[in-house]
Design a protein around this motif. Structure first.
Motif, PDB file in Angstrom:
ATOM      1  N   GLY A  35       1.091  -1.203  -0.324  1.00  0.00           N
ATOM      2  CA  GLY A  35       0.007  -0.173  -0.361  1.00  0.00           C
ATOM      3  C   GLY A  35       0.407   1.224   0.218  1.00  0.00           C
ATOM      4  O   GLY A  35       1.505   1.076  -0.574  1.00  0.00           O
ATOM      5  N   LYS A  36       0.404   2.200   0.376  1.00  0.00           N
ATOM      6  CA  LYS A  36       0.729   3.246   0.938  1.00  0.00           C
ATOM      7  C   LYS A  36       1.446   3.735   2.257  1.00  0.00           C
ATOM      8  O   LYS A  36       0.180   4.107   2.711  1.00  0.00           O
ATOM      9  CB  LYS A  36       0.497   4.909  -0.389  1.00  0.00           C
ATOM     10  N   LEU A  37       2.413   4.159   2.399  1.00  0.00           N
ATOM     11  CA  LEU A  37       2.921   5.336   3.962  1.00  0.00           C
ATOM     12  C   LEU A  37       2.382   6.158   3.750  1.00  0.00           C
ATOM     13  O   LEU A  37       2.142   6.931   2.783  1.00  0.00           O
ATOM     14  CB  LEU A  37       4.201   5.101   4.171  1.00  0.00           C
ATOM     15  N   ILE A  38       1.630   6.836   4.912  1.00  0.00           N
ATOM     16  CA  ILE A  38       0.734   7.235   5.023  1.00  0.00           C
ATOM     17  C   ILE A  38       1.179   8.638   6.918  1.00  0.00           C
ATOM     18  O   ILE A  38       0.971   6.845   7.576  1.00  0.00           O
ATOM     19  CB  ILE A  38      -0.730   7.791   4.905  1.00  0.00           C
ATOM     20  N   THR A  39       1.104   9.942   6.795  1.00  0.00           N
ATOM     21  CA  THR A  39       1.324  10.232   8.110  1.00  0.00           C
ATOM     22  C   THR A  39      -0.042   9.814   8.583  1.00  0.00           C
ATOM     23  O   THR A  39      -1.199  10.219   8.437  1.00  0.00           O
ATOM     24  CB  THR A  39       2.506  11.808   8.376  1.00  0.00           C
ATOM     25  N   LYS A  40       0.330  10.030  10.257  1.00  0.00           N
ATOM     26  CA  LYS A  40      -0.722  10.263  11.060  1.00  0.00           C
ATOM     27  C   LYS A  40      -1.774  11.405  10.993  1.00  0.00           C
ATOM     28  O   LYS A  40      -2.981  11.865  11.552  1.00  0.00           O
ATOM     29  CB  LYS A  40      -0.457   9.561  12.498  1.00  0.00           C
TER      30      LYS A  40
END
Ligand code: ZN
Length: 164
Positions: A35-40
């Protein structure tokens, strides 16, 4: 040879699932969950992660989540079962699905989505896994399910209980 193939699901009659292409031993890695890393911060701010939609989000660490809600994330097709034969595992930024039981050729791979009971909207997600222990719903805690220590521990406990 891939360990899985995509087929119409026996559990989710509107959707697809992943099926074993051969006999698989407990502990075998089946497929990466990509998937894609996303920030909190992005998680908090985006509408995509509202409570009323099923979400495919893992906690990676204090800063990042992994959003697996993409058509190219084949592992996202794996359905929930109350008597799952696979589970999520991970290290660093990587998450994968591994067998937690011996699985026979032709069986559908299933995971425990780990949704909790507190969240009211669980009734939107009926479970049709047909297991003896099926509680009737895919229960979810909040807008996300998480791969954290607690989650891993409770799964470990479940495994121990199942083996008795
Ligand atoms: Zn069920």
């Amino acid at each position: 040879m891939k360990l899985y193939r995509i087929k119409k699901s026996n559990i989710d009659n509107k959707g697809r699932g992943l099926y074993a292409t051969k006999n698989i031993k407990e502990g075998t890695k089946i497929i990466n969950y990509v998937g894609k890393l996303i920030t909190k911060k992005q998680t908090e701010e985006s509408d995509k992660y509202d409570n009323d939609k099923p979400i495919y989000l893992f906690t990676i660490n204090k800063r990042y989540d992994l959003d697996g809600d993409f058509s190219w994330n084949t592992a996202g097709l794996i359905n929930h079962s109350c008597n799952n034969n696979c589970d999520y595992d991970g290290k660093g930024f990587k998450i994968w699905v591994k067998a937690i039981k011996d699985i026979k050729k032709g069986e559908e791979f299933t995971c425990d989505y780990g949704f909790g009971f507190e969240y009211d909207s669980y009734k939107q997600f009926p479970c049709k896994c047909k297991s003896k222990n099926c509680c009737g719903y895919i229960i979810r805690a909040e807008s996300r399910w998480r791969l954290n220590k607690k989650f891993a521990m409770s799964n470990k406990k479940k495994l121990i209980n199942n083996s008795h």
